[in-house]
Design an enzyme around this catalytic site. Structure first.
Site, PDB file in Angstrom:
ATOM      1  N   PRO A 232     -63.135  32.283 -20.285  1.00  0.00           N
ATOM      2  CG  PRO A 232     -64.879  30.722 -20.335  1.00  0.00           C
ATOM      3  CD  PRO A 232     -64.091  31.592 -19.394  1.00  0.00           C
ATOM      4  CG  ASP A 410     -66.893  34.680 -18.361  1.00  0.00           C
ATOM      5  OD1 ASP A 410     -67.051  33.599 -18.951  1.00  0.00           O
ATOM      6  OD2 ASP A 410     -66.485  34.775 -17.175  1.00  0.00           O
ATOM      7  CG  HIS A 411     -69.118  31.884 -24.764  1.00  0.00           C
ATOM      8  ND1 HIS A 411     -70.455  31.559 -24.651  1.00  0.00           N
ATOM      9  CD2 HIS A 411     -68.867  31.917 -26.101  1.00  0.00           C
ATOM     10  CE1 HIS A 411     -70.967  31.388 -25.850  1.00  0.00           C
ATOM     11  NE2 HIS A 411     -70.034  31.606 -26.750  1.00  0.00           N
ATOM     12  NE  ARG A 412     -66.315  31.543 -16.792  1.00  0.00           N
ATOM     13  CZ  ARG A 412     -65.495  31.834 -15.779  1.00  0.00           C
ATOM     14  NH1 ARG A 412     -65.118  30.875 -14.960  1.00  0.00           N
ATOM     15  NH2 ARG A 412     -65.048  33.064 -15.599  1.00  0.00           N
TER      16      ARG A 412
END
Ligand code: CAO
Length: 438
Positions: A232, A410-412
């Protein structure tokens, strides 16, 4: 003694003229008793017609799409006689009980058991395959035996139906690493439930030339597709004022040309960007990490990859230990790796171990773009072409050389504020490399 058995469509309740949607065997196949021979589909249910006995398929009397009703002969099986159940007995055995029409589309098996059965309950799909999947009982059984979650299998059969080959292809994909397995890597959760890839006869619209994809394109395509789907990522844009840095770089290269110790190599903007990224990775260690299940692996080394465009496709060589190298050394190494890439001579060691990737299309053009994170890295910096732009300095517009930066993260692992801080820091370093000293 072997005996030929006519396999007929048993009592299928209120249904008649039901289409055959799958033929599970071919002439010559050896089948066990109750192996599925064909699959029928009514408005409300799919039903497998199983073999009443173990034996060899001698004839198949129906084709895909044929409509059949109770009593239609679908196949001839040469049954192998056994002591416990002679074929004749099997044939005489009670016909299957009628299939209960289900409220929703469900898969059921018409089971001609020796003893009369009450109306069989529809066989519910296994928990792992619940969802919008459309597959016959035999395919469901096949998937269940292999532990495949049908909701993750792209369907190629008619009306979005998953056929046996789809399950086989999916398993092959998992084995080759092209598709994440159920137990490995991040889970796709509820599955993507994607439509099958559109099949178009392009020649209907005009002449075409079909060319096979290169090996590199096939491999990078699989990696890019996985990363696009599973990471994401958000892209953050920033402008770096490289007016002074570019002037310095040009001067340095001129000096080099004149110098008696000509190295023959130029200091490139890419090398400065790599150095700026190394310094930003040190300041924001989350960028120098990889997700491993519920853990974040923070790396203490600094290997930076750069995307290189080659006649055969995209490759990503890695400059190792950039923290131990000067900008000039990085520039030389990038030149050597880029040449190796173009000559198709990069080895696995040249392309593994990266912490972070830079994709620079600045030599070609572009304003901003959205690069795909090169997993298991957590961020990638896209660099476009620098252009002179009027910039307001508080009193007047002045012309500055502006380099567009596009950071996908990566937004995680990386939130927007952190990504923006990283971008701003890289831009500040490129605007004034003296910041590296303080
Ligand atoms: N802005 C303006 N000019 C730039 C620039 C930028 N951001 N970056 C490079 N240039 C200039 C260089 O200064 C050079 O000019 P001179 O010849 O006058 O010195 C010219 O453009 C060509 O540079 P280059 O692209 O050959 O060299 P590089 O060091 O910048 O890049 C490499 C090397 C391997 C990154 C590059 O050749 C390449 O393959 N780029 C494409 C990468 C790619 O495909 N990315 C997309 C991946 S995702 O699909």
């Amino acid at each position: 003694m072997n005996q030929s058995i006519e396999v007929k469509v048993p009592d299928i309740g209120d249904f008649s003229a039901v289409p055959v949607i799958e033929i599970c065997v071919k002439v010559g196949d050896t089948v066990a008793a109750e192996d599925s021979l064909i699959t029928l589909e009514s408005d409300k249910a799919t039903m497998d017609v199983p073999s009443p006995a173990a034996g060899v398929v001698k004839e198949i009397r129906v084709g895909l799409g044929d409509r059949v009703s109770e009593g239609t002969v679908i196949a001839i099986i040469e049954a192998v006689a056994t002591a416990s159940a002679a074929p004749a007995e099997v044939e005489k055995a009670a016909p299957a009980a009628p299939v209960a029409p289900a409220a929703a589309s469900v898969a059921v098996t018409i089971a001609p058991k020796a003893a009369p059965q009450p109306i069989p309950a529809p066989v519910a799909p296994p928990a792992a395959t619940l969802g919008n999947t459309h597959a016959s009982p035999s395919v469901r059984l096949f998937a269940r035996e292999l532990g495949v979650d049908l909701s993750r299998v792209p369907a190629t059969g008619p009306k979005g139906r998953i056929v046996k080959e789809d399950v086989t292809q999916f398993v092959k994909g998992v084995m080759s690493g092209a598709v994440a397995g159920a137990a490995g890597g991040a889970s796709l959760g509820g599955g993507l439930d994607l439509l099958p890839w559109p099949k178009v006869d392009f020649e209907k619209f005009g002449p075409v030339d079909v060319q096979p994809l290169s090996r590199i394109k096939k491999i990078s395509g699989q990696n890019l597709a996985r990363n696009w789907v599973m990471v994401p990522a958000v892209t953050y844009h920033e402008d770096a004022d490289i007016t002074e840095l570019e002037a310095f770089r040009v001067a340095l290269n001129k000096e080099n040309e004149k110098s008696s110790e000509k190295t023959g190599s130029k200091v490139t903007m890419l090398a400065f960007i790599i150095k700026a990224c190394e310094l930003a990775l040190k300041k924001f260690p989350e960028f120098n990490s990889s997700l491993d299940g519920d853990n974040l692996v923070l790396k203490k080394y600094f290997h930076i990859a750069f995307a290189a465009d080659t006649p055969n496709g995209l490759v990503v060589p890695v400059v190792k230990n950039v923290d131990q190298k000067s900008v000039s050394q990085i520039a030389v190494e990038c030149g050597e790796l880029a040449k190796k890439a173009r000559d198709g001579k990069l080895g696995p060691a040249d392309m593994t171990g990266a912490c972070f990737t830079i994709s620079s299309v600045g030599g070609i053009g572009g304003t901003y773009f959205s690069p795909i994170v090169n997993a298991p890295e957590v961020a990638i910096l896209g660099v476009s072409k620098s252009v002179m732009k009027p910039v307001w300095n508080g009193q007047e517009f002045v012309l500055r050389l502006i380099l567009p930066l596009s950071l996908s993260a990566d937004h995680r692992v990386i939130d927007g504020a952190l990504a923006t801080r990283f971008n701003v820091h890289v831009a500040q370093l490129l605007a004034d490399m003296r910041r590296a000293l303080v």
